[in-house]
Write a protein that holds these residues in place. Structure first.
Motif, mmCIF file in Angstrom:
data_model
loop_
_atom_site.group_PDB
_atom_site.id
_atom_site.type_symbol
_atom_site.label_atom_id
_atom_site.label_comp_id
_atom_site.label_asym_id
_atom_site.label_seq_id
_atom_site.Cartn_x
_atom_site.Cartn_y
_atom_site.Cartn_z
ATOM 1 N N MET A 12 0.840 -1.197 0.000
ATOM 2 C CA MET A 12 0.000 0.000 0.000
ATOM 3 C C MET A 12 0.876 1.248 0.000
ATOM 4 O O MET A 12 0.581 2.209 -0.723
ATOM 5 C CB MET A 12 -0.945 0.009 1.203
ATOM 6 N N GLN A 13 1.958 1.248 0.763
ATOM 7 C CA GLN A 13 2.861 2.401 0.761
ATOM 8 C C GLN A 13 3.431 2.623 -0.639
ATOM 9 O O GLN A 13 3.487 3.755 -1.121
ATOM 10 C CB GLN A 13 3.994 2.200 1.771
ATOM 11 N N ALA A 14 3.859 1.533 -1.274
ATOM 12 C CA ALA A 14 4.389 1.645 -2.637
ATOM 13 C C ALA A 14 3.308 2.134 -3.598
ATOM 14 O O ALA A 14 3.566 2.969 -4.467
ATOM 15 C CB ALA A 14 4.953 0.295 -3.096
ATOM 16 N N ALA A 15 2.095 1.630 -3.433
ATOM 17 C CA ALA A 15 0.987 2.046 -4.297
ATOM 18 C C ALA A 15 0.695 3.531 -4.130
ATOM 19 O O ALA A 15 0.489 4.242 -5.112
ATOM 20 C CB ALA A 15 -0.260 1.220 -3.992
ATOM 21 N N LEU A 16 0.689 3.992 -2.900
ATOM 22 C CA LEU A 16 0.428 5.412 -2.645
ATOM 23 C C LEU A 16 1.541 6.292 -3.208
ATOM 24 O O LEU A 16 1.314 7.460 -3.511
ATOM 25 C CB LEU A 16 0.245 5.672 -1.147
ATOM 26 N N ALA A 17 2.729 5.704 -3.356
ATOM 27 C CA ALA A 17 3.856 6.442 -3.942
ATOM 28 C C ALA A 17 3.817 6.383 -5.467
ATOM 29 O O ALA A 17 4.712 6.911 -6.128
ATOM 30 C CB ALA A 17 5.167 5.891 -3.405
ATOM 31 N N GLY A 18 2.808 5.693 -6.029
ATOM 32 C CA GLY A 18 2.645 5.666 -7.477
ATOM 33 C C GLY A 18 3.027 4.365 -8.157
ATOM 34 O O GLY A 18 3.025 4.288 -9.378
ATOM 35 N N ASP A 19 3.324 3.328 -7.397
ATOM 36 C CA ASP A 19 3.707 2.044 -7.974
ATOM 37 C C ASP A 19 2.447 1.249 -8.323
ATOM 38 O O ASP A 19 1.827 0.614 -7.461
ATOM 39 C CB ASP A 19 4.578 1.270 -6.982
ATOM 40 N N GLY A 20 2.057 1.294 -9.591
ATOM 41 C CA GLY A 20 0.842 0.614 -10.047
ATOM 42 C C GLY A 20 0.921 -0.892 -9.910
ATOM 43 O O GLY A 20 -0.070 -1.548 -9.598
ATOM 44 N N ALA A 21 2.104 -1.469 -10.125
ATOM 45 C CA ALA A 21 2.260 -2.925 -9.994
ATOM 46 C C ALA A 21 2.044 -3.355 -8.545
ATOM 47 O O ALA A 21 1.433 -4.396 -8.284
ATOM 48 C CB ALA A 21 3.640 -3.360 -10.489
ATOM 49 N N ALA A 22 2.533 -2.565 -7.604
ATOM 50 C CA ALA A 22 2.335 -2.887 -6.184
ATOM 51 C C ALA A 22 0.856 -2.806 -5.827
ATOM 52 O O ALA A 22 0.336 -3.647 -5.081
ATOM 53 C CB ALA A 22 3.145 -1.938 -5.305
ATOM 54 N N TYR A 23 0.158 -1.818 -6.381
ATOM 55 C CA TYR A 23 -1.268 -1.666 -6.100
ATOM 56 C C TYR A 23 -2.044 -2.861 -6.662
ATOM 57 O O TYR A 23 -2.904 -3.429 -5.991
ATOM 58 C CB TYR A 23 -1.771 -0.353 -6.691
ATOM 59 N N GLU A 24 -1.711 -3.256 -7.872
ATOM 60 C CA GLU A 24 -2.376 -4.418 -8.473
ATOM 61 C C GLU A 24 -2.115 -5.672 -7.646
ATOM 62 O O GLU A 24 -3.024 -6.460 -7.391
ATOM 63 C CB GLU A 24 -1.882 -4.622 -9.905
ATOM 64 N N ARG A 25 -0.881 -5.857 -7.201
ATOM 65 C CA ARG A 25 -0.541 -7.031 -6.384
ATOM 66 C C ARG A 25 -1.307 -6.999 -5.064
ATOM 67 O O ARG A 25 -1.830 -8.024 -4.611
ATOM 68 C CB ARG A 25 0.962 -7.074 -6.131
ATOM 69 N N LEU A 26 -1.388 -5.816 -4.457
ATOM 70 C CA LEU A 26 -2.134 -5.678 -3.206
ATOM 71 C C LEU A 26 -3.593 -6.084 -3.400
ATOM 72 O O LEU A 26 -4.135 -6.877 -2.627
ATOM 73 C CB LEU A 26 -2.053 -4.235 -2.698
ATOM 74 N N LEU A 27 -4.222 -5.565 -4.448
ATOM 75 C CA LEU A 27 -5.626 -5.889 -4.698
ATOM 76 C C LEU A 27 -5.815 -7.378 -4.959
ATOM 77 O O LEU A 27 -6.793 -7.978 -4.498
ATOM 78 C CB LEU A 27 -6.169 -5.055 -5.860
ATOM 79 N N ARG A 28 -4.872 -7.976 -5.677
ATOM 80 C CA ARG A 28 -4.959 -9.423 -5.946
ATOM 81 C C ARG A 28 -4.809 -10.247 -4.671
ATOM 82 O O ARG A 28 -5.377 -11.320 -4.558
ATOM 83 C CB ARG A 28 -3.909 -9.846 -6.969
ATOM 84 N N GLU A 29 -4.035 -9.754 -3.720
ATOM 85 C CA GLU A 29 -3.840 -10.481 -2.459
ATOM 86 C C GLU A 29 -4.999 -10.281 -1.487
ATOM 87 O O GLU A 29 -5.381 -11.216 -0.789
ATOM 88 C CB GLU A 29 -2.535 -10.051 -1.785
ATOM 89 N N ILE A 30 -5.526 -9.063 -1.430
ATOM 90 C CA ILE A 30 -6.562 -8.823 -0.425
ATOM 91 C C ILE A 30 -7.945 -9.277 -0.867
ATOM 92 O O ILE A 30 -8.763 -9.633 -0.025
ATOM 93 C CB ILE A 30 -6.601 -7.355 0.042
ATOM 94 N N ALA A 31 -8.208 -9.300 -2.170
ATOM 95 C CA ALA A 31 -9.549 -9.700 -2.633
ATOM 96 C C ALA A 31 -9.931 -11.093 -2.142
ATOM 97 O O ALA A 31 -11.025 -11.268 -1.590
ATOM 98 C CB ALA A 31 -9.655 -9.589 -4.157
ATOM 99 N N PRO A 32 -9.066 -12.117 -2.296
ATOM 100 C CA PRO A 32 -9.455 -13.443 -1.792
ATOM 101 C C PRO A 32 -9.613 -13.469 -0.272
ATOM 102 O O PRO A 32 -10.494 -14.166 0.249
ATOM 103 C CB PRO A 32 -8.308 -14.363 -2.230
ATOM 104 N N ALA A 33 -8.797 -12.694 0.451
ATOM 105 C CA ALA A 33 -8.913 -12.652 1.911
ATOM 106 C C ALA A 33 -10.246 -12.040 2.321
ATOM 107 O O ALA A 33 -10.926 -12.541 3.225
ATOM 108 C CB ALA A 33 -7.741 -11.866 2.506
ATOM 109 N N ILE A 34 -10.625 -10.963 1.649
ATOM 110 C CA ILE A 34 -11.917 -10.328 1.931
ATOM 111 C C ILE A 34 -13.046 -11.303 1.600
ATOM 112 O O ILE A 34 -13.993 -11.453 2.363
ATOM 113 C CB ILE A 34 -12.080 -9.020 1.116
ATOM 114 N N ARG A 35 -12.932 -11.975 0.465
ATOM 115 C CA ARG A 35 -13.963 -12.911 0.023
ATOM 116 C C ARG A 35 -14.188 -14.014 1.068
ATOM 117 O O ARG A 35 -15.334 -14.356 1.385
ATOM 118 C CB ARG A 35 -13.547 -13.521 -1.328
ATOM 119 N N VAL A 36 -13.118 -14.564 1.617
ATOM 120 C CA VAL A 36 -13.230 -15.632 2.614
ATOM 121 C C VAL A 36 -13.951 -15.125 3.865
ATOM 122 O O VAL A 36 -14.868 -15.775 4.375
ATOM 123 C CB VAL A 36 -11.839 -16.197 2.977
ATOM 124 N N VAL A 37 -13.545 -13.959 4.349
ATOM 125 C CA VAL A 37 -14.149 -13.411 5.565
ATOM 126 C C VAL A 37 -15.623 -13.088 5.336
ATOM 127 O O VAL A 37 -16.476 -13.438 6.147
ATOM 128 C CB VAL A 37 -13.372 -12.165 6.046
#
Length: 182
Positions: A12-37
Protein backbone atom coordinates in the motif's frame (compact mmCIF):
# COMPACT_ATOMS: atom_id res chain seq x y z
CA UNK A 1 1.53 -7.17 13.05
CA UNK A 2 1.57 -10.37 10.98
CA UNK A 3 3.88 -10.95 8.03
CA UNK A 4 0.86 -10.66 5.75
CA UNK A 5 -0.09 -7.28 7.21
CA UNK A 6 3.52 -6.06 6.89
CA UNK A 7 3.54 -7.15 3.25
CA UNK A 8 0.16 -5.49 2.60
CA UNK A 9 1.28 -2.28 4.33
CA UNK A 10 4.45 -2.23 2.21
CA UNK A 11 2.44 -2.75 -0.97
CA UNK A 12 0.00 0.00 0.00
CA UNK A 13 2.86 2.40 0.76
CA UNK A 14 4.39 1.64 -2.64
CA UNK A 15 0.99 2.05 -4.30
CA UNK A 16 0.43 5.41 -2.64
CA UNK A 17 3.86 6.44 -3.94
CA UNK A 18 2.65 5.67 -7.48
CA UNK A 19 3.71 2.04 -7.97
CA UNK A 20 0.84 0.61 -10.05
CA UNK A 21 2.26 -2.92 -9.99
CA UNK A 22 2.34 -2.89 -6.18
CA UNK A 23 -1.27 -1.67 -6.10
CA UNK A 24 -2.38 -4.42 -8.47
CA UNK A 25 -0.54 -7.03 -6.38
CA UNK A 26 -2.13 -5.68 -3.21
CA UNK A 27 -5.63 -5.89 -4.70
CA UNK A 28 -4.96 -9.42 -5.95
CA UNK A 29 -3.84 -10.48 -2.46
CA UNK A 30 -6.56 -8.82 -0.42
CA UNK A 31 -9.55 -9.70 -2.63
CA UNK A 32 -9.46 -13.44 -1.79
CA UNK A 33 -8.91 -12.65 1.91
CA UNK A 34 -11.92 -10.33 1.93
CA UNK A 35 -13.96 -12.91 0.02
CA UNK A 36 -13.23 -15.63 2.61
CA UNK A 37 -14.15 -13.41 5.56
CA UNK A 38 -17.33 -12.06 3.95
CA UNK A 39 -18.48 -15.50 2.83
CA UNK A 40 -17.92 -16.87 6.35
CA UNK A 41 -19.91 -14.02 7.88
CA UNK A 42 -22.76 -14.35 5.38
CA UNK A 43 -23.01 -18.06 6.15
CA UNK A 44 -22.96 -17.38 9.89
CA UNK A 45 -25.91 -14.96 9.71
CA UNK A 46 -27.87 -17.04 7.20
CA UNK A 47 -27.57 -14.56 4.33
CA UNK A 48 -27.28 -15.81 0.74
CA UNK A 49 -23.66 -16.56 -0.17
CA UNK A 50 -24.42 -15.17 -3.64
CA UNK A 51 -24.20 -11.67 -2.16
CA UNK A 52 -20.52 -12.17 -1.34
CA UNK A 53 -19.08 -10.91 -4.62
CA UNK A 54 -21.09 -7.68 -4.51
CA UNK A 55 -19.75 -6.99 -1.02
CA UNK A 56 -16.19 -7.79 -2.07
CA UNK A 57 -16.47 -5.43 -5.05
CA UNK A 58 -17.99 -2.68 -2.89
CA UNK A 59 -15.16 -3.12 -0.38
CA UNK A 60 -12.49 -2.91 -3.09
CA UNK A 61 -14.16 0.18 -4.51
CA UNK A 62 -14.24 1.85 -1.09
CA UNK A 63 -10.62 0.90 -0.52
CA UNK A 64 -9.70 2.45 -3.85
CA UNK A 65 -11.61 5.65 -3.19
CA UNK A 66 -10.38 5.98 0.40
CA UNK A 67 -6.81 4.71 0.00
CA UNK A 68 -5.36 8.17 0.68
CA UNK A 69 -6.98 8.10 4.13
CA UNK A 70 -4.82 5.19 5.31
CA UNK A 71 -2.00 6.38 7.55
CA UNK A 72 1.24 4.84 6.31
CA UNK A 73 2.57 4.09 9.79
CA UNK A 74 -0.54 2.15 10.80
CA UNK A 75 -1.32 -1.51 10.14
CA UNK A 76 -3.43 -1.98 7.01
CA UNK A 77 -5.53 -4.84 8.42
CA UNK A 78 -7.75 -2.93 10.87
CA UNK A 79 -8.42 -0.23 8.30
CA UNK A 80 -9.27 -2.80 5.62
CA UNK A 81 -11.46 -4.99 7.87
CA UNK A 82 -13.39 -1.94 9.06
CA UNK A 83 -14.18 -1.03 5.46
CA UNK A 84 -15.21 -4.64 4.70
CA UNK A 85 -17.42 -4.84 7.77
CA UNK A 86 -19.10 -1.51 6.98
CA UNK A 87 -19.71 -2.50 3.34
CA UNK A 88 -21.23 -5.80 4.42
CA UNK A 89 -23.55 -4.08 6.90
CA UNK A 90 -24.50 -1.42 4.31
CA UNK A 91 -25.18 -4.07 1.68
CA UNK A 92 -27.38 -6.14 3.96
CA UNK A 93 -29.25 -3.10 5.25
CA UNK A 94 -30.12 -2.12 1.69
CA UNK A 95 -31.70 -5.56 1.43
CA UNK A 96 -33.95 -4.74 4.38
CA UNK A 97 -32.19 -6.87 6.95
CA UNK A 98 -31.31 -5.77 10.43
CA UNK A 99 -27.69 -6.64 10.78
CA UNK A 100 -25.40 -6.78 13.76
CA UNK A 101 -21.93 -7.94 12.85
CA UNK A 102 -19.40 -7.92 15.70
CA UNK A 103 -16.23 -6.03 14.88
CA UNK A 104 -14.15 -8.87 16.26
CA UNK A 105 -15.42 -11.02 13.38
CA UNK A 106 -13.40 -8.82 11.04
CA UNK A 107 -10.29 -7.84 12.95
CA UNK A 108 -7.60 -9.54 14.98
CA UNK A 109 -6.31 -6.19 16.21
CA UNK A 110 -7.74 -2.92 17.46
CA UNK A 111 -9.88 -0.79 15.17
CA UNK A 112 -8.15 1.53 12.75
CA UNK A 113 -7.68 5.14 13.84
CA UNK A 114 -10.11 7.77 12.65
CA UNK A 115 -9.78 8.49 8.95
CA UNK A 116 -8.43 11.73 7.58
CA UNK A 117 -10.78 13.80 5.43
CA UNK A 118 -11.30 12.21 2.03
CA UNK A 119 -11.36 13.48 -1.50
CA UNK A 120 -13.45 16.56 -2.12
CA UNK A 121 -16.68 16.07 -4.05
CA UNK A 122 -15.46 18.38 -6.81
CA UNK A 123 -12.37 16.19 -7.30
CA UNK A 124 -14.54 13.09 -7.54
CA UNK A 125 -16.79 14.72 -10.13
CA UNK A 126 -13.79 15.97 -12.12
CA UNK A 127 -12.33 12.46 -12.28
CA UNK A 128 -15.68 10.87 -13.10
CA UNK A 129 -16.22 13.34 -15.93
CA UNK A 130 -13.09 12.01 -17.65
CA UNK A 131 -14.51 8.49 -17.94
CA UNK A 132 -16.58 7.14 -20.83
CA UNK A 133 -20.30 7.50 -20.13
CA UNK A 134 -21.10 3.85 -19.32
CA UNK A 135 -18.10 3.49 -16.98
CA UNK A 136 -18.96 6.80 -15.30
CA UNK A 137 -22.60 5.76 -14.82
CA UNK A 138 -21.63 2.36 -13.37
CA UNK A 139 -19.04 3.85 -11.02
CA UNK A 140 -21.39 6.62 -9.90
CA UNK A 141 -24.20 4.12 -9.30
CA UNK A 142 -22.06 1.85 -7.14
CA UNK A 143 -19.60 4.21 -5.45
CA UNK A 144 -21.62 7.40 -5.10
CA UNK A 145 -25.24 6.20 -4.97
CA UNK A 146 -24.45 3.02 -3.02
CA UNK A 147 -26.23 0.65 -5.39
CA UNK A 148 -25.14 -2.96 -5.64
CA UNK A 149 -23.80 -4.65 -8.76
CA UNK A 150 -27.20 -6.34 -9.24
CA UNK A 151 -29.20 -3.15 -8.79
CA UNK A 152 -26.93 -1.29 -11.20
CA UNK A 153 -27.20 -4.09 -13.77
CA UNK A 154 -30.99 -4.07 -13.58
CA UNK A 155 -31.29 -0.28 -13.78
CA UNK A 156 -28.80 0.02 -16.67
CA UNK A 157 -30.16 -3.07 -18.48
CA UNK A 158 -26.77 -4.82 -18.31
CA UNK A 159 -25.66 -8.19 -17.00
CA UNK A 160 -23.91 -8.23 -13.60
CA UNK A 161 -20.76 -9.42 -15.41
CA UNK A 162 -20.91 -6.43 -17.77
CA UNK A 163 -21.30 -4.11 -14.77
CA UNK A 164 -18.27 -5.68 -13.08
CA UNK A 165 -16.30 -5.32 -16.31
CA UNK A 166 -17.26 -1.65 -16.68
CA UNK A 167 -16.43 -1.08 -13.02
CA UNK A 168 -13.02 -2.71 -13.44
CA UNK A 169 -12.29 -0.64 -16.56
CA UNK A 170 -13.35 2.52 -14.71
CA UNK A 171 -11.00 1.67 -11.83
CA UNK A 172 -8.15 0.97 -14.22
CA UNK A 173 -8.72 4.21 -16.08
CA UNK A 174 -9.00 6.27 -12.90
CA UNK A 175 -5.93 4.61 -11.43
CA UNK A 176 -3.90 5.40 -14.55
CA UNK A 177 -5.12 9.01 -14.55
CA UNK A 178 -4.37 9.46 -10.86
CA UNK A 179 -0.85 8.06 -11.31
CA UNK A 180 -0.13 10.56 -14.08
CA UNK A 181 -1.77 13.44 -12.14
CA UNK A 182 0.18 12.60 -8.98
Amino acid sequence: MTDRERRWAGLMQAALAGDGAAYERLLREIAPAIRVVVQRRLTRIGAPAAECEDIVQETLLALHLKRQSWRTGDPLGPWLWTIARNKMVDHLRRRGRRVEVPVEDFADVLAAPEERPGTEAADVERHLAQLPEKQRDVLRSIAVDGSSIGETAERMKMTPGAVRGALHRAFSSLSARLRTDG
